[in-house]
Design a protein around this motif. Structure first.
Motif, mmCIF file in Angstrom:
data_model
loop_
_atom_site.group_PDB
_atom_site.id
_atom_site.type_symbol
_atom_site.label_atom_id
_atom_site.label_comp_id
_atom_site.label_asym_id
_atom_site.label_seq_id
_atom_site.Cartn_x
_atom_site.Cartn_y
_atom_site.Cartn_z
ATOM 1 N N THR A 181 0.413 -1.104 -0.317
ATOM 2 C CA THR A 181 0.396 0.183 -0.292
ATOM 3 C C THR A 181 0.760 1.388 -0.064
ATOM 4 O OG1 THR A 181 -0.066 -0.440 2.364
ATOM 5 C CG2 THR A 181 -1.933 -1.104 0.779
ATOM 6 N N CYS A 182 2.427 1.778 -0.005
ATOM 7 C CA CYS A 182 3.170 2.090 -0.093
ATOM 8 C C CYS A 182 4.675 1.402 0.267
ATOM 9 C CB CYS A 182 2.665 3.183 1.571
ATOM 10 S SG CYS A 182 3.637 2.163 3.102
ATOM 11 N N GLY A 183 5.546 2.399 -0.185
ATOM 12 C CA GLY A 183 6.886 2.503 -0.018
ATOM 13 C C GLY A 183 7.533 3.222 -1.501
ATOM 14 N N SER A 184 8.233 2.562 -2.713
ATOM 15 C CA SER A 184 8.881 3.486 -4.091
ATOM 16 C C SER A 184 9.072 2.450 -5.071
ATOM 17 C CB SER A 184 10.857 3.704 -2.620
ATOM 18 O OG SER A 184 10.967 4.928 -4.285
ATOM 19 N N ILE A 185 8.531 3.177 -5.737
ATOM 20 C CA ILE A 185 7.914 2.603 -7.147
ATOM 21 C C ILE A 185 8.719 2.630 -8.434
ATOM 22 C CG2 ILE A 185 6.195 4.333 -7.332
ATOM 23 C CD1 ILE A 185 4.856 1.282 -8.678
ATOM 24 N N LEU A 186 9.439 2.168 -9.075
ATOM 25 C CA LEU A 186 10.245 2.927 -10.133
ATOM 26 C C LEU A 186 9.358 1.910 -11.891
ATOM 27 C CD1 LEU A 186 12.762 3.905 -11.761
ATOM 28 C CD2 LEU A 186 13.282 1.979 -11.399
ATOM 29 N N ASP A 187 9.199 2.751 -12.279
ATOM 30 C CA ASP A 187 8.466 2.535 -13.742
ATOM 31 C C ASP A 187 9.697 3.100 -14.250
ATOM 32 O OD1 ASP A 187 6.749 2.282 -16.162
ATOM 33 O OD2 ASP A 187 5.368 3.438 -15.385
ATOM 34 N N ILE A 188 10.170 2.016 -15.853
ATOM 35 C CA ILE A 188 10.914 1.601 -16.631
ATOM 36 C C ILE A 188 10.179 1.620 -17.690
ATOM 37 C CG2 ILE A 188 12.405 0.947 -17.293
ATOM 38 C CD1 ILE A 188 12.898 -0.635 -14.917
ATOM 39 N N GLY A 189 10.146 2.906 -18.671
ATOM 40 C CA GLY A 189 9.613 3.212 -19.380
ATOM 41 C C GLY A 189 7.953 3.828 -19.394
ATOM 42 N N CYS A 190 8.052 5.154 -18.549
ATOM 43 C CA CYS A 190 7.028 5.214 -17.768
ATOM 44 C C CYS A 190 6.198 6.299 -18.725
ATOM 45 C CB CYS A 190 7.476 6.313 -16.602
ATOM 46 S SG CYS A 190 8.700 7.683 -16.907
ATOM 47 N N SER A 191 6.920 6.905 -19.437
ATOM 48 C CA SER A 191 5.964 7.508 -21.017
ATOM 49 C C SER A 191 5.780 8.395 -20.113
ATOM 50 C CB SER A 191 4.841 6.394 -21.273
ATOM 51 O OG SER A 191 3.858 6.473 -22.469
ATOM 52 N N TYR A 192 4.176 9.151 -20.428
ATOM 53 C CA TYR A 192 3.841 9.975 -20.180
ATOM 54 C C TYR A 192 3.189 10.375 -18.433
ATOM 55 C CZ TYR A 192 2.971 11.036 -25.026
ATOM 56 O OH TYR A 192 3.238 11.315 -26.475
ATOM 57 N N GLY A 193 3.795 9.135 -17.869
ATOM 58 C CA GLY A 193 3.411 9.321 -16.354
ATOM 59 C C GLY A 193 1.760 9.154 -15.850
ATOM 60 N N PHE A 194 1.612 8.708 -16.720
ATOM 61 C CA PHE A 194 -0.028 8.385 -16.557
ATOM 62 C C PHE A 194 -0.552 7.144 -14.718
ATOM 63 C CE2 PHE A 194 -0.886 10.890 -20.136
ATOM 64 C CZ PHE A 194 -1.800 11.878 -19.114
ATOM 65 N N PHE A 195 0.596 5.782 -15.746
ATOM 66 C CA PHE A 195 -0.064 5.091 -14.577
ATOM 67 C C PHE A 195 0.784 5.693 -13.229
ATOM 68 C CE2 PHE A 195 2.869 1.301 -12.633
ATOM 69 C CZ PHE A 195 2.002 0.256 -12.617
ATOM 70 N N LEU A 196 2.730 6.104 -12.806
ATOM 71 C CA LEU A 196 2.707 6.737 -11.956
ATOM 72 C C LEU A 196 1.376 7.616 -11.359
ATOM 73 C CD1 LEU A 196 6.191 7.245 -12.388
ATOM 74 C CD2 LEU A 196 5.077 5.408 -11.035
ATOM 75 N N ASP A 197 0.773 8.599 -12.287
ATOM 76 C CA ASP A 197 -0.068 9.252 -11.746
ATOM 77 C C ASP A 197 -0.874 8.425 -10.837
ATOM 78 O OD1 ASP A 197 -0.779 11.881 -11.117
ATOM 79 O OD2 ASP A 197 -2.236 11.426 -12.224
ATOM 80 N N GLY A 198 -1.202 7.411 -11.010
ATOM 81 C CA GLY A 198 -2.615 6.436 -10.040
ATOM 82 C C GLY A 198 -2.041 6.015 -9.226
ATOM 83 N N PHE A 199 -0.996 6.079 -8.472
ATOM 84 C CA PHE A 199 -0.739 6.362 -6.844
ATOM 85 C C PHE A 199 -0.913 7.565 -6.718
ATOM 86 C CE2 PHE A 199 1.127 2.989 -9.487
ATOM 87 C CZ PHE A 199 1.170 1.769 -9.069
ATOM 88 N N SER A 200 -0.800 7.429 -5.255
ATOM 89 C CA SER A 200 -1.344 8.723 -4.331
ATOM 90 C C SER A 200 0.790 9.139 -4.455
ATOM 91 C CB SER A 200 -1.723 8.099 -3.020
ATOM 92 O OG SER A 200 -1.046 8.537 -2.066
ATOM 93 N N ALA A 201 0.791 10.054 -4.293
ATOM 94 C CA ALA A 201 2.136 10.814 -3.834
ATOM 95 C C ALA A 201 3.189 10.068 -1.966
ATOM 96 C CB ALA A 201 2.120 12.299 -4.509
ATOM 97 N N GLU A 202 1.256 11.123 -1.477
ATOM 98 C CA GLU A 202 1.195 10.420 -0.087
ATOM 99 C C GLU A 202 2.028 9.308 0.564
ATOM 100 O OE1 GLU A 202 -1.736 12.100 -1.447
ATOM 101 O OE2 GLU A 202 -0.663 13.897 -0.874
ATOM 102 N N SER A 203 1.850 8.015 -0.574
ATOM 103 C CA SER A 203 1.667 6.990 0.140
ATOM 104 C C SER A 203 3.048 6.008 -0.710
ATOM 105 C CB SER A 203 0.470 5.761 -0.375
ATOM 106 O OG SER A 203 -0.576 5.751 0.693
ATOM 107 N N TRP A 204 2.911 7.124 -1.503
ATOM 108 C CA TRP A 204 4.066 5.985 -3.158
ATOM 109 C C TRP A 204 5.506 7.307 -3.106
ATOM 110 C CZ3 TRP A 204 4.320 0.797 -3.431
ATOM 111 C CH2 TRP A 204 3.670 0.830 -3.463
#
Length: 163
Positions: free
Chosen positions: A98-121
């Motif tokens: 439910t929280c931590g540090s995530i790396l998206d390799i080939g993150c493109s425009y960032g929509f996948f990462l935006d789906g994770f809460s900035a408060e938790s991730w």
């Protein structure tokens, strides 16, 4: 609908055999799929899935120069095309962590990462397209992104909970 990316019939000119980028131990792999004239394989040592052999660095630079067109509306089109996959993948991840540090390799425009809460991730991305990373930086706050290939970026061991 405009496509969010541009791929004609891609034939890599210069390919190189690589060890697994995660465990850096094995060249022993199992074929998962064959797409765009490339083998998608899984490392028999750690289970990481990657392209091998893969286009060389100069070949990747050539490819990504034209992959994302610099046009209005294209990033949103990308999100429409990929949104269901992003949502499903985010669910799989957050069911386990439910929280931590995530790396998206080939993150493109960032929509996948935006789906994770900035408060938790702590959200990080690596993307070779300058067009895509410029959009991500302008659109999404609290996402650390590097315009580069994964192999060219160095993170300390254990930096991420999810890759």
């Amino acid at each position: 609908m405009k496509k969010a990316y541009s791929v004609s019939t891609y034939q890599p000119i210069d390919i190189v055999e690589k060890k697994c980028a995660v465990c850096n131990i094995s060249t022993e792999t199992s074929l998962v799929a064959y797409e765009n004239s490339l083998n998608i394989v899984t490392c028999n040592q750690c289970g990481f899935t990657f392209v091998n052999p893969r286009p060389s660095q100069s070949e990747l630079n050539r490819f990504y120069q034209d992959y994302y067109p610099d046009s209005t509306g294209i990033p949103e089109s990308w999100n429409s095309e990929m949104g269901d996959i992003f949502t499903e993948s985010q669910g799989i991840i957050t069911d386990r962590k439910t929280c931590g540090s995530i790396l998206d390799i080939g993150c493109s425009y960032g929509f996948f990462l935006d789906g994770f809460s900035a408060e938790s991730w702590h959200r990080c991305g690596v993307e070779p397209s300058q067009v895509a990373t410029d959009y991500l930086k302008d659109t999404f706050q609290n996402v650390d992104v590097v315009t580069s290939t994964f192999e060219s970026v160095e993170y300390p061991a254990g930096s991420f909970d999810v890759v």
